[in-house]
Scaffold this active site. Structure first.
Site, PDB file in Angstrom:
ATOM      1  N   GLN A   7       0.802  -1.220   0.000  1.00  0.00           N
ATOM      2  CA  GLN A   7       0.000   0.000   0.000  1.00  0.00           C
ATOM      3  C   GLN A   7       0.838   1.275   0.000  1.00  0.00           C
ATOM      4  O   GLN A   7       0.352   2.325  -0.412  1.00  0.00           O
ATOM      5  CB  GLN A   7      -0.969  -0.012   1.194  1.00  0.00           C
ATOM      6  CG  GLN A   7      -2.055  -1.075   1.018  1.00  0.00           C
ATOM      7  CD  GLN A   7      -3.008  -1.152   2.200  1.00  0.00           C
ATOM      8  OE1 GLN A   7      -2.716  -1.847   3.164  1.00  0.00           O
ATOM      9  NE2 GLN A   7      -4.127  -0.467   2.139  1.00  0.00           N
TER      10      GLN A   7
ATOM     11  N   HIS B  92       0.654  -9.380   4.727  1.00  0.00           N
ATOM     12  CA  HIS B  92      -0.510  -8.485   4.726  1.00  0.00           C
ATOM     13  C   HIS B  92      -1.196  -8.564   3.347  1.00  0.00           C
ATOM     14  O   HIS B  92      -1.015  -7.672   2.516  1.00  0.00           O
ATOM     15  CB  HIS B  92      -0.035  -7.060   5.032  1.00  0.00           C
ATOM     16  CG  HIS B  92      -1.113  -6.075   5.358  1.00  0.00           C
ATOM     17  ND1 HIS B  92      -1.162  -5.399   6.543  1.00  0.00           N
ATOM     18  CD2 HIS B  92      -2.198  -5.642   4.651  1.00  0.00           C
ATOM     19  CE1 HIS B  92      -2.212  -4.583   6.558  1.00  0.00           C
ATOM     20  NE2 HIS B  92      -2.850  -4.707   5.410  1.00  0.00           N
TER      21      HIS B  92
ATOM     22  N   ASN C 216      -2.156 -10.787   8.629  1.00  0.00           N
ATOM     23  CA  ASN C 216      -3.101  -9.685   8.812  1.00  0.00           C
ATOM     24  C   ASN C 216      -4.489 -10.088   8.320  1.00  0.00           C
ATOM     25  O   ASN C 216      -4.637 -10.527   7.178  1.00  0.00           O
ATOM     26  CB  ASN C 216      -2.642  -8.460   8.016  1.00  0.00           C
ATOM     27  CG  ASN C 216      -3.610  -7.301   8.134  1.00  0.00           C
ATOM     28  OD1 ASN C 216      -3.798  -6.745   9.217  1.00  0.00           O
ATOM     29  ND2 ASN C 216      -4.264  -6.931   7.033  1.00  0.00           N
ATOM     30  N   GLU C 217      -5.478  -9.976   9.171  1.00  0.00           N
ATOM     31  CA  GLU C 217      -6.895 -10.133   8.798  1.00  0.00           C
ATOM     32  C   GLU C 217      -7.178 -11.336   7.911  1.00  0.00           C
ATOM     33  O   GLU C 217      -7.636 -11.197   6.768  1.00  0.00           O
ATOM     34  CB  GLU C 217      -7.376  -8.867   8.092  1.00  0.00           C
ATOM     35  CG  GLU C 217      -7.314  -7.634   8.953  1.00  0.00           C
ATOM     36  CD  GLU C 217      -7.999  -6.431   8.287  1.00  0.00           C
ATOM     37  OE1 GLU C 217      -8.346  -6.518   7.102  1.00  0.00           O
ATOM     38  OE2 GLU C 217      -8.186  -5.423   8.968  1.00  0.00           O
TER      39      GLU C 217
HETATM   40  C1  BGC Z   1      -6.514  -3.497   6.076  1.00  0.00           C
HETATM   41  C2  BGC Z   1      -5.802  -2.361   5.403  1.00  0.00           C
HETATM   42  C3  BGC Z   1      -6.816  -1.410   4.758  1.00  0.00           C
HETATM   43  C4  BGC Z   1      -7.729  -0.876   5.846  1.00  0.00           C
HETATM   44  C5  BGC Z   1      -8.793   0.106   5.371  1.00  0.00           C
HETATM   45  C6  BGC Z   1      -7.754  -3.082   6.822  1.00  0.00           C
HETATM   46  O1  BGC Z   1      -8.757  -4.033   6.636  1.00  0.00           O
HETATM   47  O2  BGC Z   1      -5.623  -4.232   6.865  1.00  0.00           O
HETATM   48  O3  BGC Z   1      -4.893  -2.896   4.484  1.00  0.00           O
HETATM   49  O4  BGC Z   1      -6.220  -0.381   4.055  1.00  0.00           O
HETATM   50  O5  BGC Z   1      -8.411  -1.957   6.437  1.00  0.00           O
HETATM   51  O6  BGC Z   1      -9.683  -0.499   4.497  1.00  0.00           O
END
Ligand code: BGC
Length: 385
Positions: free
Chosen positions: A21, A112, A156-157
Protein backbone atom coordinates in the site's frame (compact mmCIF):
# COMPACT_ATOMS: atom_id res chain seq x y z
CA UNK A 1 -10.45 10.13 31.36
CA UNK A 2 -7.61 12.63 31.63
CA UNK A 3 -7.80 13.06 35.40
CA UNK A 4 -6.35 9.70 36.31
CA UNK A 5 -3.40 7.96 34.70
CA UNK A 6 -5.00 5.16 32.74
CA UNK A 7 -2.50 4.57 29.97
CA UNK A 8 0.63 2.81 31.27
CA UNK A 9 4.03 4.39 30.59
CA UNK A 10 4.83 1.48 28.30
CA UNK A 11 1.79 2.12 26.10
CA UNK A 12 2.69 2.24 22.40
CA UNK A 13 1.39 5.11 20.32
CA UNK A 14 1.81 5.27 16.58
CA UNK A 15 0.45 4.48 13.17
CA UNK A 16 0.47 1.62 10.68
CA UNK A 17 1.18 0.97 7.01
CA UNK A 18 1.62 -2.11 4.85
CA UNK A 19 4.18 -2.89 2.17
CA UNK A 20 2.16 -2.92 -1.06
CA UNK A 21 0.00 0.00 0.00
CA UNK A 22 2.91 2.41 0.53
CA UNK A 23 6.25 1.14 -0.79
CA UNK A 24 5.81 1.35 -4.56
CA UNK A 25 7.60 -0.72 -7.21
CA UNK A 26 6.13 -4.07 -6.19
CA UNK A 27 5.27 -5.94 -9.37
CA UNK A 28 5.87 -9.58 -8.49
CA UNK A 29 2.56 -10.18 -6.66
CA UNK A 30 -0.96 -11.41 -7.33
CA UNK A 31 -2.24 -7.86 -6.75
CA UNK A 32 0.11 -6.35 -9.34
CA UNK A 33 -0.91 -9.11 -11.76
CA UNK A 34 -4.58 -8.41 -11.01
CA UNK A 35 -3.94 -4.73 -11.76
CA UNK A 36 -2.24 -5.57 -15.07
CA UNK A 37 -5.36 -7.55 -15.96
CA UNK A 38 -7.58 -4.56 -15.04
CA UNK A 39 -9.24 -6.28 -12.08
CA UNK A 40 -7.96 -3.90 -9.40
CA UNK A 41 -6.41 -0.42 -9.69
CA UNK A 42 -2.70 -0.09 -10.49
CA UNK A 43 -0.46 0.63 -7.53
CA UNK A 44 2.71 1.87 -9.27
CA UNK A 45 4.98 3.92 -7.06
CA UNK A 46 2.32 4.34 -4.34
CA UNK A 47 3.94 6.61 -1.68
CA UNK A 48 7.47 5.64 -2.74
CA UNK A 49 7.94 4.78 0.91
CA UNK A 50 10.51 2.15 -0.07
CA UNK A 51 12.86 5.08 -0.80
CA UNK A 52 11.38 7.70 1.53
CA UNK A 53 10.96 5.75 4.76
CA UNK A 54 13.47 7.92 6.64
CA UNK A 55 11.58 11.10 5.82
CA UNK A 56 8.31 9.39 6.78
CA UNK A 57 9.73 8.15 10.09
CA UNK A 58 11.01 11.68 10.81
CA UNK A 59 7.40 12.81 10.46
CA UNK A 60 6.16 9.99 12.74
CA UNK A 61 8.74 10.98 15.34
CA UNK A 62 7.80 14.65 15.10
CA UNK A 63 4.21 13.54 15.79
CA UNK A 64 5.22 11.89 19.05
CA UNK A 65 4.90 8.30 17.84
CA UNK A 66 6.87 5.71 19.79
CA UNK A 67 5.71 2.71 17.72
CA UNK A 68 5.19 1.89 14.07
CA UNK A 69 3.48 -1.09 12.50
CA UNK A 70 4.52 -2.08 8.98
CA UNK A 71 4.68 -5.22 6.87
CA UNK A 72 7.47 -7.09 5.15
CA UNK A 73 6.93 -7.72 1.46
CA UNK A 74 7.09 -11.48 0.95
CA UNK A 75 7.57 -11.11 -2.85
CA UNK A 76 10.71 -9.04 -2.27
CA UNK A 77 12.22 -11.44 0.27
CA UNK A 78 11.37 -14.63 -1.65
CA UNK A 79 11.00 -13.56 -5.29
CA UNK A 80 11.23 -17.17 -6.46
CA UNK A 81 10.21 -20.23 -4.55
CA UNK A 82 12.88 -21.11 -1.99
CA UNK A 83 15.24 -18.29 -3.17
CA UNK A 84 15.73 -15.54 -0.65
CA UNK A 85 17.03 -12.09 -1.51
CA UNK A 86 19.63 -10.89 0.98
CA UNK A 87 19.64 -7.36 -0.38
CA UNK A 88 15.97 -7.01 0.42
CA UNK A 89 16.58 -8.38 3.88
CA UNK A 90 19.24 -5.71 4.27
CA UNK A 91 16.74 -3.09 3.12
CA UNK A 92 14.30 -4.04 5.86
CA UNK A 93 17.13 -4.23 8.38
CA UNK A 94 17.87 -0.61 7.44
CA UNK A 95 14.19 0.22 7.91
CA UNK A 96 14.28 -1.33 11.38
CA UNK A 97 17.49 0.54 12.24
CA UNK A 98 15.89 3.79 11.07
CA UNK A 99 12.99 3.21 13.46
CA UNK A 100 15.25 2.36 16.40
CA UNK A 101 17.38 5.44 15.70
CA UNK A 102 14.24 7.54 16.20
CA UNK A 103 13.12 5.74 19.34
CA UNK A 104 10.21 4.10 17.50
CA UNK A 105 9.38 0.50 18.41
CA UNK A 106 8.71 -1.74 15.38
CA UNK A 107 5.69 -4.03 15.14
CA UNK A 108 6.30 -6.18 12.10
CA UNK A 109 3.60 -8.00 10.12
CA UNK A 110 5.01 -10.84 8.06
CA UNK A 111 2.14 -11.09 5.59
CA UNK A 112 -0.51 -8.48 4.73
CA UNK A 113 -2.77 -9.80 1.88
CA UNK A 114 -0.42 -9.85 -1.19
CA UNK A 115 1.23 -13.03 -2.38
CA UNK A 116 4.37 -13.57 -4.44
CA UNK A 117 3.38 -14.57 -7.98
CA UNK A 118 5.14 -17.94 -7.80
CA UNK A 119 3.03 -18.78 -4.75
CA UNK A 120 -0.32 -17.56 -6.08
CA UNK A 121 0.32 -19.19 -9.49
CA UNK A 122 1.04 -22.53 -7.86
CA UNK A 123 -2.26 -22.47 -5.95
CA UNK A 124 -1.57 -19.92 -3.20
CA UNK A 125 -3.07 -20.88 0.14
CA UNK A 126 -4.85 -23.79 -1.52
CA UNK A 127 -1.48 -25.49 -1.96
CA UNK A 128 -1.27 -28.49 0.30
CA UNK A 129 2.11 -27.39 1.63
CA UNK A 130 1.15 -23.67 1.96
CA UNK A 131 1.46 -23.65 5.78
CA UNK A 132 5.00 -25.06 5.56
CA UNK A 133 5.98 -22.72 2.73
CA UNK A 134 4.69 -19.75 4.72
CA UNK A 135 6.41 -20.88 7.91
CA UNK A 136 9.71 -21.24 6.03
CA UNK A 137 9.44 -17.61 4.88
CA UNK A 138 8.48 -16.38 8.37
CA UNK A 139 11.34 -18.23 10.03
CA UNK A 140 13.85 -16.92 7.52
CA UNK A 141 12.79 -13.31 8.06
CA UNK A 142 12.77 -13.53 11.84
CA UNK A 143 16.23 -15.13 11.92
CA UNK A 144 17.68 -12.54 9.55
CA UNK A 145 16.27 -9.64 11.55
CA UNK A 146 17.74 -11.04 14.77
CA UNK A 147 17.65 -8.60 17.64
CA UNK A 148 16.40 -5.72 15.48
CA UNK A 149 12.84 -6.87 16.11
CA UNK A 150 11.16 -8.96 18.79
CA UNK A 151 7.49 -8.52 17.94
CA UNK A 152 5.82 -10.09 14.91
CA UNK A 153 2.35 -10.75 13.57
CA UNK A 154 2.20 -13.66 11.17
CA UNK A 155 -0.99 -12.80 9.27
CA UNK A 156 -3.10 -9.68 8.81
CA UNK A 157 -6.90 -10.13 8.80
CA UNK A 158 -7.16 -13.74 7.61
CA UNK A 159 -10.93 -13.67 7.19
CA UNK A 160 -10.97 -10.41 5.30
CA UNK A 161 -8.50 -12.00 2.88
CA UNK A 162 -10.70 -15.08 2.37
CA UNK A 163 -13.91 -13.05 2.29
CA UNK A 164 -12.78 -10.68 -0.46
CA UNK A 165 -10.78 -13.29 -2.37
CA UNK A 166 -13.10 -16.29 -2.31
CA UNK A 167 -16.64 -15.00 -1.63
CA UNK A 168 -16.87 -11.42 -2.87
CA UNK A 169 -14.43 -11.93 -5.73
CA UNK A 170 -13.01 -8.41 -5.42
CA UNK A 171 -9.41 -9.25 -4.50
CA UNK A 172 -7.00 -11.86 -5.79
CA UNK A 173 -7.61 -14.70 -6.51
CA UNK A 174 -11.02 -13.22 -7.51
CA UNK A 175 -13.28 -16.20 -6.76
CA UNK A 176 -16.97 -15.43 -6.25
CA UNK A 177 -19.04 -17.46 -3.78
CA UNK A 178 -16.55 -20.28 -3.71
CA UNK A 179 -17.51 -21.47 -0.24
CA UNK A 180 -15.50 -24.67 -0.38
CA UNK A 181 -12.33 -22.78 -1.21
CA UNK A 182 -13.20 -20.19 1.44
CA UNK A 183 -13.33 -22.82 4.17
CA UNK A 184 -10.32 -24.68 2.85
CA UNK A 185 -8.18 -21.55 2.72
CA UNK A 186 -9.38 -20.38 6.14
CA UNK A 187 -8.21 -23.69 7.58
CA UNK A 188 -4.91 -23.36 5.73
CA UNK A 189 -4.40 -19.91 7.22
CA UNK A 190 -5.05 -21.30 10.69
CA UNK A 191 -2.49 -24.02 10.02
CA UNK A 192 -0.07 -21.52 8.50
CA UNK A 193 -0.23 -19.38 11.62
CA UNK A 194 0.08 -22.29 14.05
CA UNK A 195 2.89 -23.89 12.11
CA UNK A 196 4.84 -20.62 11.95
CA UNK A 197 4.19 -19.90 15.61
CA UNK A 198 5.44 -23.30 16.72
CA UNK A 199 8.53 -23.12 14.48
CA UNK A 200 9.44 -19.65 15.62
CA UNK A 201 8.84 -20.23 19.30
CA UNK A 202 10.83 -23.49 19.25
CA UNK A 203 13.88 -21.62 18.01
CA UNK A 204 13.26 -18.20 19.52
CA UNK A 205 11.12 -18.45 22.64
CA UNK A 206 11.89 -14.81 23.44
CA UNK A 207 10.06 -13.56 20.33
CA UNK A 208 6.51 -12.27 20.76
CA UNK A 209 4.37 -13.73 18.00
CA UNK A 210 0.77 -12.69 17.40
CA UNK A 211 -1.92 -12.57 14.74
CA UNK A 212 -4.00 -9.60 13.62
CA UNK A 213 -7.77 -10.09 13.57
CA UNK A 214 -10.25 -7.73 11.97
CA UNK A 215 -13.03 -7.57 14.55
CA UNK A 216 -16.46 -6.18 13.82
CA UNK A 217 -18.10 -5.45 17.15
CA UNK A 218 -21.53 -7.05 16.97
CA UNK A 219 -23.83 -6.11 19.84
CA UNK A 220 -27.55 -5.56 20.38
CA UNK A 221 -30.22 -3.32 21.89
CA UNK A 222 -31.05 -6.03 24.43
CA UNK A 223 -33.99 -7.58 22.57
CA UNK A 224 -33.51 -11.38 22.89
CA UNK A 225 -33.54 -11.96 19.11
CA UNK A 226 -30.94 -9.27 18.62
CA UNK A 227 -28.85 -10.64 21.49
CA UNK A 228 -28.88 -13.98 19.67
CA UNK A 229 -27.89 -12.40 16.33
CA UNK A 230 -25.02 -10.50 17.94
CA UNK A 231 -23.80 -13.72 19.58
CA UNK A 232 -24.06 -15.62 16.28
CA UNK A 233 -22.22 -12.99 14.24
CA UNK A 234 -19.43 -12.64 16.79
CA UNK A 235 -19.10 -16.40 16.75
CA UNK A 236 -18.96 -16.58 12.95
CA UNK A 237 -16.72 -13.59 12.34
CA UNK A 238 -14.34 -13.71 15.29
CA UNK A 239 -14.59 -16.60 17.72
CA UNK A 240 -14.63 -19.61 15.39
CA UNK A 241 -11.30 -18.42 14.04
CA UNK A 242 -9.78 -17.11 17.26
CA UNK A 243 -10.61 -20.25 19.23
CA UNK A 244 -8.39 -22.25 16.92
CA UNK A 245 -5.38 -19.97 17.12
CA UNK A 246 -5.52 -18.31 20.54
CA UNK A 247 -3.38 -20.93 22.22
CA UNK A 248 -0.67 -20.09 19.66
CA UNK A 249 -0.54 -16.34 20.10
CA UNK A 250 1.46 -14.27 22.59
CA UNK A 251 -0.75 -11.34 21.72
CA UNK A 252 -3.70 -10.47 19.50
CA UNK A 253 -3.82 -7.56 17.09
CA UNK A 254 -7.16 -5.80 16.78
CA UNK A 255 -8.13 -4.06 13.56
CA UNK A 256 -11.30 -2.10 14.29
CA UNK A 257 -13.39 -0.23 11.74
CA UNK A 258 -17.05 -1.19 12.32
CA UNK A 259 -19.60 -1.95 14.97
CA UNK A 260 -23.06 -3.33 14.28
CA UNK A 261 -25.67 -2.93 17.00
CA UNK A 262 -28.66 -5.11 16.10
CA UNK A 263 -31.89 -3.22 16.73
CA UNK A 264 -30.19 0.19 16.81
CA UNK A 265 -32.07 2.65 14.61
CA UNK A 266 -29.71 5.62 14.98
CA UNK A 267 -28.35 7.04 11.75
CA UNK A 268 -24.63 7.71 12.08
CA UNK A 269 -22.38 9.89 9.95
CA UNK A 270 -20.29 8.11 7.32
CA UNK A 271 -16.60 8.09 6.52
CA UNK A 272 -15.43 8.50 2.92
CA UNK A 273 -15.63 4.68 2.69
CA UNK A 274 -19.34 4.90 3.53
CA UNK A 275 -18.69 3.21 6.88
CA UNK A 276 -20.43 4.37 10.06
CA UNK A 277 -18.45 6.84 12.11
CA UNK A 278 -18.47 4.84 15.33
CA UNK A 279 -15.01 4.92 16.91
CA UNK A 280 -16.28 4.27 20.43
CA UNK A 281 -17.26 0.78 19.28
CA UNK A 282 -13.61 -0.09 19.74
CA UNK A 283 -14.53 -0.58 23.39
CA UNK A 284 -16.87 -3.45 22.44
CA UNK A 285 -14.32 -4.91 20.01
CA UNK A 286 -11.67 -4.93 22.74
CA UNK A 287 -14.03 -6.78 25.09
CA UNK A 288 -14.81 -9.34 22.36
CA UNK A 289 -11.10 -10.17 21.99
CA UNK A 290 -10.40 -9.97 25.72
CA UNK A 291 -12.25 -13.29 26.00
CA UNK A 292 -8.84 -14.83 25.11
CA UNK A 293 -7.03 -13.05 27.92
CA UNK A 294 -4.03 -12.17 25.76
CA UNK A 295 -2.40 -8.75 25.50
CA UNK A 296 -4.02 -6.76 22.71
CA UNK A 297 -2.34 -4.31 20.37
CA UNK A 298 -4.64 -2.19 18.27
CA UNK A 299 -2.90 -2.80 14.97
CA UNK A 300 -5.31 -0.61 13.00
CA UNK A 301 -8.19 1.76 13.64
CA UNK A 302 -8.82 4.85 11.59
CA UNK A 303 -11.00 6.53 9.00
CA UNK A 304 -10.98 7.75 5.42
CA UNK A 305 -11.51 11.50 5.59
CA UNK A 306 -9.98 13.36 2.65
CA UNK A 307 -10.82 16.78 4.06
CA UNK A 308 -9.83 15.98 7.63
CA UNK A 309 -13.25 17.02 8.88
CA UNK A 310 -13.84 14.39 11.56
CA UNK A 311 -10.53 12.52 11.93
CA UNK A 312 -9.47 14.42 15.06
CA UNK A 313 -12.73 13.55 16.83
CA UNK A 314 -12.49 10.01 15.53
CA UNK A 315 -9.06 9.61 17.11
CA UNK A 316 -10.15 11.24 20.38
CA UNK A 317 -13.14 8.92 20.64
CA UNK A 318 -11.05 5.88 19.74
CA UNK A 319 -8.60 6.72 22.49
CA UNK A 320 -11.45 7.29 24.93
CA UNK A 321 -12.86 3.84 24.09
CA UNK A 322 -9.43 2.30 24.64
CA UNK A 323 -9.11 4.15 27.96
CA UNK A 324 -12.46 2.76 29.14
CA UNK A 325 -11.42 -0.78 28.20
CA UNK A 326 -8.14 -0.29 30.10
CA UNK A 327 -10.12 0.81 33.13
CA UNK A 328 -12.12 -2.42 32.90
CA UNK A 329 -8.84 -4.33 33.10
CA UNK A 330 -8.42 -5.18 29.40
CA UNK A 331 -4.69 -5.54 28.73
CA UNK A 332 -4.29 -3.14 25.79
CA UNK A 333 -0.65 -2.45 24.98
CA UNK A 334 -0.77 0.03 22.12
CA UNK A 335 -2.64 1.82 19.37
CA UNK A 336 -1.54 2.22 15.77
CA UNK A 337 -3.76 4.59 13.80
CA UNK A 338 -4.46 3.44 10.23
CA UNK A 339 -2.64 4.94 8.47
CA UNK A 340 0.46 7.07 8.77
CA UNK A 341 0.19 8.02 5.09
CA UNK A 342 -2.54 8.26 2.47
CA UNK A 343 -2.00 5.13 0.44
CA UNK A 344 -3.27 2.53 -2.03
CA UNK A 345 -6.63 1.62 -0.53
CA UNK A 346 -6.90 -1.82 -2.13
CA UNK A 347 -9.77 -2.14 -4.64
CA UNK A 348 -10.52 1.59 -4.13
CA UNK A 349 -7.15 2.75 -5.46
CA UNK A 350 -5.76 6.06 -4.24
CA UNK A 351 -8.93 8.04 -3.79
CA UNK A 352 -9.74 7.13 -0.16
CA UNK A 353 -7.51 8.92 2.26
CA UNK A 354 -6.80 7.44 5.67
CA UNK A 355 -3.51 9.27 6.30
CA UNK A 356 -2.43 11.37 9.23
CA UNK A 357 -0.20 12.68 6.47
CA UNK A 358 -1.60 13.72 3.12
CA UNK A 359 0.37 12.45 0.13
CA UNK A 360 0.36 14.16 -3.24
CA UNK A 361 0.77 11.14 -5.50
CA UNK A 362 2.06 13.27 -8.42
CA UNK A 363 4.86 14.99 -6.53
CA UNK A 364 5.22 12.69 -3.48
CA UNK A 365 4.94 15.78 -1.30
CA UNK A 366 3.85 15.06 2.29
CA UNK A 367 1.58 17.44 4.22
CA UNK A 368 0.77 16.75 7.85
CA UNK A 369 -2.98 17.01 8.45
CA UNK A 370 -4.25 19.06 11.44
CA UNK A 371 -5.72 15.90 13.05
CA UNK A 372 -2.22 14.43 13.24
CA UNK A 373 -1.26 17.29 15.59
CA UNK A 374 -4.36 16.65 17.68
CA UNK A 375 -3.24 13.02 18.00
CA UNK A 376 0.27 14.21 18.90
CA UNK A 377 -1.06 16.45 21.68
CA UNK A 378 -3.34 13.70 22.95
CA UNK A 379 -0.41 11.30 23.17
CA UNK A 380 1.61 13.91 25.03
CA UNK A 381 -1.17 14.62 27.51
CA UNK A 382 -1.74 10.94 28.23
CA UNK A 383 1.97 10.34 28.79
CA UNK A 384 2.14 12.98 31.53
CA UNK A 385 2.95 11.49 34.94
C1 BGC B 1 -6.51 -3.50 6.08
C2 BGC B 1 -5.80 -2.36 5.40
C3 BGC B 1 -6.82 -1.41 4.76
C4 BGC B 1 -7.73 -0.88 5.85
C5 BGC B 1 -8.79 0.11 5.37
C6 BGC B 1 -7.75 -3.08 6.82
O1 BGC B 1 -8.76 -4.03 6.64
O2 BGC B 1 -5.62 -4.23 6.87
O3 BGC B 1 -4.89 -2.90 4.48
O4 BGC B 1 -6.22 -0.38 4.06
O5 BGC B 1 -8.41 -1.96 6.44
O6 BGC B 1 -9.68 -0.50 4.50
Amino acid sequence: MHEKKIFPDTFLWGAATSSYQVEGGIENTDWAQGAREGKVPLCGTACDHYNRYEQDFDIAKSLGHNAHRFSIEWSRIEPEEGKFDEQEIEHYREVLRALHARGIYPLVTLWHFWLPLWFSRSGGWERKDAPEVFARYCTYVVEQFGDLCDNYATINEPMVFTGFGYIRGKWPPFYKNSFLKYFKVTLQLIRGHIFSYKNLKAKHPEMKIGIVKHTVAFSSNGNPFNVFFAWLFNLGWTHLFMRRVCEYADWIGLNYYNRKIFGDTRVLGKTDMGWNIDPKGIYDALHILWKYKKPIYIAEAGCADAHDRFRADYIRDTVEGIGEALQDGVDVRGYCYWSLLDNYELAEGFEKRFGLVEVNFDTQERTIRPSAFVYRDLIKSLQQP
